[in-house]
Design a protein around this motif. Sequence first.
Motif, PDB file in Angstrom:
ATOM      1  N   ASN A 195     -23.574 -45.733  13.031  1.00 26.26           N
ATOM      2  CA  ASN A 195     -24.438 -44.703  12.440  1.00 26.26           C
ATOM      3  C   ASN A 195     -25.804 -44.696  13.114  1.00 26.26           C
ATOM      4  OD1 ASN A 195     -22.372 -45.691  10.564  1.00 26.26           O
ATOM      5  ND2 ASN A 195     -23.245 -44.264   9.083  1.00 26.26           N
ATOM      6  N   GLY A 198     -25.498 -43.491  16.872  1.00 26.07           N
ATOM      7  CA  GLY A 198     -25.090 -42.089  16.973  1.00 26.07           C
ATOM      8  C   GLY A 198     -26.171 -41.117  16.539  1.00 26.07           C
ATOM      9  N   ARG A 199     -26.673 -41.301  15.327  1.00 24.41           N
ATOM     10  CA  ARG A 199     -27.636 -40.338  14.797  1.00 24.41           C
ATOM     11  C   ARG A 199     -28.978 -40.424  15.521  1.00 24.41           C
ATOM     12  NH1 ARG A 199     -27.661 -38.586   8.749  1.00 24.41           N
ATOM     13  NH2 ARG A 199     -28.414 -36.817   9.958  1.00 24.41           N
ATOM     14  N   ARG A 203     -30.003 -37.150  17.782  1.00 28.28           N
ATOM     15  CA  ARG A 203     -31.036 -36.364  17.100  1.00 28.28           C
ATOM     16  C   ARG A 203     -32.416 -36.551  17.725  1.00 28.28           C
ATOM     17  NH1 ARG A 203     -31.233 -34.271  11.643  1.00 28.28           N
ATOM     18  NH2 ARG A 203     -33.380 -33.861  11.009  1.00 28.28           N
ATOM     19  N   GLU A 204     -32.764 -37.787  18.114  1.00 31.80           N
ATOM     20  CA  GLU A 204     -34.132 -38.057  18.542  1.00 31.80           C
ATOM     21  C   GLU A 204     -34.235 -38.687  19.927  1.00 31.80           C
ATOM     22  OE1 GLU A 204     -36.921 -37.211  17.230  1.00 31.80           O
ATOM     23  OE2 GLU A 204     -36.162 -36.381  15.358  1.00 31.80           O
ATOM     24  N   SER A 269     -27.863 -38.494  25.942  1.00 31.23           N
ATOM     25  CA  SER A 269     -27.335 -38.887  24.631  1.00 31.23           C
ATOM     26  C   SER A 269     -25.948 -39.504  24.754  1.00 31.23           C
ATOM     27  CB  SER A 269     -27.293 -37.662  23.709  1.00 31.23           C
ATOM     28  OG  SER A 269     -28.583 -37.127  23.522  1.00 31.23           O
ATOM     29  N   VAL A 298     -19.786 -39.806  11.112  1.00 34.25           N
ATOM     30  CA  VAL A 298     -21.145 -40.037  10.599  1.00 34.25           C
ATOM     31  C   VAL A 298     -22.198 -39.188  11.280  1.00 34.25           C
ATOM     32  CG1 VAL A 298     -20.548 -42.400   9.978  1.00 34.25           C
ATOM     33  CG2 VAL A 298     -21.590 -41.943  12.209  1.00 34.25           C
ATOM     34  N   VAL A 299     -21.885 -38.594  12.422  1.00 34.04           N
ATOM     35  CA  VAL A 299     -22.881 -37.779  13.121  1.00 34.04           C
ATOM     36  C   VAL A 299     -22.535 -36.307  12.921  1.00 34.04           C
ATOM     37  CG1 VAL A 299     -23.952 -37.229  15.331  1.00 34.04           C
ATOM     38  CG2 VAL A 299     -23.255 -39.575  14.836  1.00 34.04           C
ATOM     39  N   SER A 302     -25.128 -30.863  13.137  1.00 30.35           N
ATOM     40  CA  SER A 302     -26.529 -30.441  13.031  1.00 30.35           C
ATOM     41  C   SER A 302     -27.437 -31.357  13.841  1.00 30.35           C
ATOM     42  CB  SER A 302     -26.965 -30.416  11.564  1.00 30.35           C
ATOM     43  OG  SER A 302     -26.860 -31.712  10.988  1.00 30.35           O
ATOM     44  N   ASP A 303     -27.135 -32.662  13.867  1.00 33.39           N
ATOM     45  CA  ASP A 303     -27.938 -33.575  14.673  1.00 33.39           C
ATOM     46  C   ASP A 303     -27.857 -33.216  16.154  1.00 33.39           C
ATOM     47  OD1 ASP A 303     -28.623 -34.883  12.416  1.00 33.39           O
ATOM     48  OD2 ASP A 303     -27.591 -36.758  12.860  1.00 33.39           O
ATOM     49  N   SER A 368     -32.166 -33.051   7.364  1.00 38.12           N
ATOM     50  CA  SER A 368     -32.423 -34.457   7.659  1.00 38.12           C
ATOM     51  C   SER A 368     -31.114 -35.235   7.744  1.00 38.12           C
ATOM     52  CB  SER A 368     -33.324 -35.061   6.580  1.00 38.12           C
ATOM     53  OG  SER A 368     -32.730 -34.923   5.302  1.00 38.12           O
TER      54      SER A 368
END
Length: 368
Positions: A195, A198-199, A203-204, A269, A298-299, A302-303, A368
């Motif tokens: 998690n 991946g996220r 995402r960032e 990524s 889990v990802v 949207s991310d 979020s």
Amino acid sequence: MPVLSIRLADGVLAFDGRLTIARVSETERQLEDMLARSPGPLLIDLSGLTRIDTVGAWIVHRLLRDRPGSGITGASADAERLLAEVSAADRPCEVRPVTEPFILRELRRLGEYVYAFRDSAVSALDFIGLTIISAWRAIAAGRGVRWNAVWVQMEQVGVNALGIIGLMSFLIGIVLAQQGAVQLRQFGAEVFVINLVGRATFRELGILLTAIMVAGRSASAFAAQIGSMKLAEEVDAMRTIGLDPIEVLVLPRTIALILMMPLLAFYASVLGVVGGGLFSWAELGIPPATFAQRLREVVPMSDFWIGLSKAPVFGAIIAIIGCHQGFQVTGNAESVGQRTTQAVVEAIFIVIVLDAFFAVFYTALGLS
């Protein structure tokens, strides 16, 4: 007849001959002996001088300065002009600058930074507007975009950056998984490393680290290239032959970065996740198939789209800042180095600020 004759009688000091540097030592000794016997003000008679230089004018000026009430007579126009120049140059000189109190000095520096930031922000906004206007004029005139230049820039800012960006992202993925595993192992939740990797990556970190690397690599290159062209007067030559430097130099670089940043962000990524997956397999015993299946669960998509949505904005900002600083180069090669450094610093700073803005914005939208 001697080169210089000095007479002192009844408060009148008369010079005859050449009052120059050639006999300054002997002149100083004679004056010291004579003036010891006459401490009051003097009337300095220069009518007998045939020549006077800067040293001679300094001797006369010092006599007038050190003996208040003294005056001169018989000076020629050249002598008066030289005395006036020497008098104007006789100012106190501070060997050490006056030290300012620490608080006042820091407040002054802060004010200078604020003014410099304001001027830089206004200039950057002007440049963005100029770039948009130039793009519109090129399209309206039917010239369109110089796609050959765009392909060249895409290769330089994108293809040539794959190696360093891929290696950086791969290692960051490993570090992120390792540090996450260390903390999550305390709770027996090592599986949640997937998690985290991946996220955070999609995402960032993927887009942010890519933008920082591109800012350091491409913004500096744009500033140095355009700055060197400006020093060599190539930019002025473009204007002379009727070419718009913004259209020729800025638009291809901006379009190339806008197109390449989403691809580089996706590439970074993926490699970050691969690095985290290899570490999880080697150290945590999580098979790649399990890692990939858990990653899909889990990802959310949207991310992925949030991360990619930032890429074109970051690309445009990096390109415009680099080109803008290049056009600010003036004077010499030192200015190229200063503007190149400033381009990198400003690009990284704006990228981080915009990333924080996007984070707050998407959170406010409930993504979020």
